[in-house]
Motif scaffolding. Structure first.
Motif, PDB file in Angstrom:
ATOM      1  N   ASP A 255      37.239  40.644  50.232  1.00  0.00           N
ATOM      2  CA  ASP A 255      37.493  40.499  48.796  1.00  0.00           C
ATOM      3  C   ASP A 255      36.420  41.252  48.007  1.00  0.00           C
ATOM      4  OD1 ASP A 255      38.392  39.691  46.325  1.00  0.00           O
ATOM      5  OD2 ASP A 255      37.527  37.678  46.446  1.00  0.00           O
ATOM      6  N   ALA A 257      36.426  43.018  45.316  1.00  0.00           N
ATOM      7  CA  ALA A 257      36.436  42.960  43.851  1.00  0.00           C
ATOM      8  C   ALA A 257      35.554  41.844  43.313  1.00  0.00           C
ATOM      9  CB  ALA A 257      37.862  42.784  43.346  1.00  0.00           C
ATOM     10  N   SER A 258      35.347  40.797  44.118  1.00  0.00           N
ATOM     11  CA  SER A 258      34.502  39.681  43.673  1.00  0.00           C
ATOM     12  C   SER A 258      33.054  40.104  43.464  1.00  0.00           C
ATOM     13  CB  SER A 258      34.555  38.536  44.698  1.00  0.00           C
ATOM     14  OG  SER A 258      35.844  37.964  44.733  1.00  0.00           O
ATOM     15  N   GLY A 260      32.330  43.149  42.379  1.00  0.00           N
ATOM     16  CA  GLY A 260      32.317  44.255  41.423  1.00  0.00           C
ATOM     17  C   GLY A 260      31.635  43.856  40.135  1.00  0.00           C
ATOM     18  N   LYS A 266      37.047  48.233  32.985  1.00  0.00           N
ATOM     19  CA  LYS A 266      37.178  48.450  34.422  1.00  0.00           C
ATOM     20  C   LYS A 266      36.268  47.522  35.206  1.00  0.00           C
ATOM     21  CE  LYS A 266      38.398  53.379  34.329  1.00  0.00           C
ATOM     22  NZ  LYS A 266      38.008  54.736  34.833  1.00  0.00           N
ATOM     23  N   VAL A 267      36.720  47.091  36.375  1.00  0.00           N
ATOM     24  CA  VAL A 267      35.876  46.401  37.331  1.00  0.00           C
ATOM     25  C   VAL A 267      35.491  47.419  38.393  1.00  0.00           C
ATOM     26  CG1 VAL A 267      35.705  44.581  39.059  1.00  0.00           C
ATOM     27  CG2 VAL A 267      36.954  44.160  36.933  1.00  0.00           C
ATOM     28  N   HIS A 269      34.119  48.481  41.803  1.00  0.00           N
ATOM     29  CA  HIS A 269      33.984  47.841  43.111  1.00  0.00           C
ATOM     30  C   HIS A 269      32.768  48.393  43.868  1.00  0.00           C
ATOM     31  CE1 HIS A 269      38.413  46.374  43.399  1.00  0.00           C
ATOM     32  NE2 HIS A 269      38.025  46.475  42.137  1.00  0.00           N
ATOM     33  N   VAL A 386      34.123  38.383  35.684  1.00  0.00           N
ATOM     34  CA  VAL A 386      34.658  39.114  36.831  1.00  0.00           C
ATOM     35  C   VAL A 386      35.376  38.187  37.804  1.00  0.00           C
ATOM     36  CG1 VAL A 386      34.058  40.635  38.764  1.00  0.00           C
ATOM     37  CG2 VAL A 386      32.806  40.817  36.602  1.00  0.00           C
TER      38      VAL A 386
END
Length: 409
Positions: A255, A257-258, A260, A266-267, A269, A386
């Protein structure tokens, strides 16, 4: 003749006060409709206060260099009855009549949902500290606004907003004034003090920047028996921190993105799973970063970590050793603490903490008896912009599950 007030207007949605920088009024002088008569400065811009009708200046209450809250009476105009009717403005006399009528009316049933009455333009009373010593402000409106004059004085003294949080403001709505600051500095002049070390100042700055984000913490108890058993069989023995570090990295691979960070819309990564480990040093904490944790074995991490900790405690870490982490692991259990709320670094979204292991009796259905189990609290603080609570909970549960299979770490 009727009198019309010139009030400090609402200059913006988040503006509670403004400082008067210039007054273009003369007693007895004539003013026109929509004439800019007072120039004020907020934390964002310089703006003008204009008149609502024609009239003659009767009284000037504002002073240049002083800061006033929204709704404060700045000056009074004497106007004709015809001008009042034409402009549709409210007069001081009409407001006074309404207050008199309200005072004579039967008292209304108390209700928590109320609005400001017509005399809301009068300056709020000074805030009275509720305790002595380090006073606590009782007002809220405008208390967080810092006037340009106050900010300039703070800059001269090298102070930040957090540094004046102990001061009770006596300005409008609880605002801390320059006079409040000077009085407080005199008050603590004889108190014992010491110069903050560069390390302490660096930690303070990082935490101030971190706290500008909405942070939240979730926790989960995790059993350590299998980790402790696995550790006894290793040589050299990895610390509990490294087991958590490795499990954390593998969970983030699933995971990413967690971990990021938010940049505009934008997130961003992580490009590598480089994770820092908090190391306590004299008067502070350093966070050396272990690279590509997801690709290294526990033994490789053990050797690398030992060298990093040694260099960190001797203040021999390079700038490259401290940069580029996507998250941090901290083991506050080494201090005997069972729980805590660690704060992530400003450039990181996550920090994972491990509390001290505690022996607890847990019921076993297999043997129908209570068995001793070593359990510790696993906590994670995250940037709520986030990661949501559910996502953080799933990530934390995954880390806990991976710790139950230490041979796979």
């Amino acid at each position: 003749m009727p009198t019309v007030p010139i009030l400090m207007p609402q200059l913006g949605e988040s503006i509670a006060e403004a400082t008067v920088v210039r007054i273009d009024l003369v007693l007895g002088g004539e003013v026109k409709v929509d004439q800019e008569v007072i120039e004020v400065e907020t934390s964002k811009a310089t703006m003008g206060v204009t008149t609502l009708c024609r009239g003659t200046v009767k009284e000037i209450l504002a002073k240049e260099g002083e800061t006033y809250s929204v709704g404060t009476l700045l000056a009074l105009l004497e106007v004709s009855e015809e001008e009042v009717a034409k402009a549709g403005v409210d007069t001081m006399e009409a407001a006074s009549d309404r207050r008199t009528a309200a005072a004579a009316a039967p008292p209304l049933e108390k209700n928590l949902h109320f609005a400001l009455d017509d005399d809301s333009y009068e300056e709020a009373p000074a805030v009275v500290p509720s305790v002595k010593g380090l006073p606590v402000p009782t007002g809220t409106m405008g208390a967080h606004y810092i006037s340009p004059r106050m900010r300039a004085r703070m800059n001269d003294m090298g102070l930040r907003e957090a540094d004046i949080s102990a001061i009770a403001g006596t300005g409008s709505g609880g605002r801390v004034t320059v006079e409040d600051l000077e009085k407080f500095i005199d008050y603590i002049e004889t108190w014992p003090s010491s110069n903050a070390s560069p390390m302490r100042l660096a930690v303070a700055d990082a935490m101030r920047r971190s706290w500008t984000r909405p942070l939240a913490t979730v926790g989960l108890p995790v059993r350590l028996d299998r980790v402790l058993e696995h550790r006894r069989q290793q040589d050299p023995k990895p610390g509990l921190t490294l087991y958590v570090l490795r499990a954390f990295a593998l969970a983030l691979v699933e995971d990413p993105a967690s971990a990021g960070f938010l940049m505009g819309q934008k997130v961003v990564h992580p490009r590598a799973f480089d994770i820092g480990v908090a190391v306590q040093v004299e008067d502070g904490v350093v966070v050396p970063v272990l690279r590509k944790v997801d690709q290294k074995s526990l033994q490789e991490l053990t050797n690398e970590y030992s060298q990093m900790v040694e260099r960190g405690r001797r203040r021999r870490l390079s700038e490259d050793d401290l940069r580029g982490g996507i998250a941090t692991v901290t083991n506050f259990g080494t201090f005997g603490l069972t729980s805590g709320t660690p704060i992530p670094l400003p450039n990181e979204t996550l920090i994972l903490g491990l509390g001290a292991g505690v022996k607890k009796p847990v019921w076993s259905e297999q043997v129908e008896a209570f068995l001793p189990v070593t359990e510790a609290e696993l906590v994670m603080t995250f940037d709520h912009r986030v990661v949501d609570g559910g996502g953080a909970g799933l990530l934390l549960s995954r880390v806990a599950k991976l710790l139950q299979e230490p041979e796979k770490l």
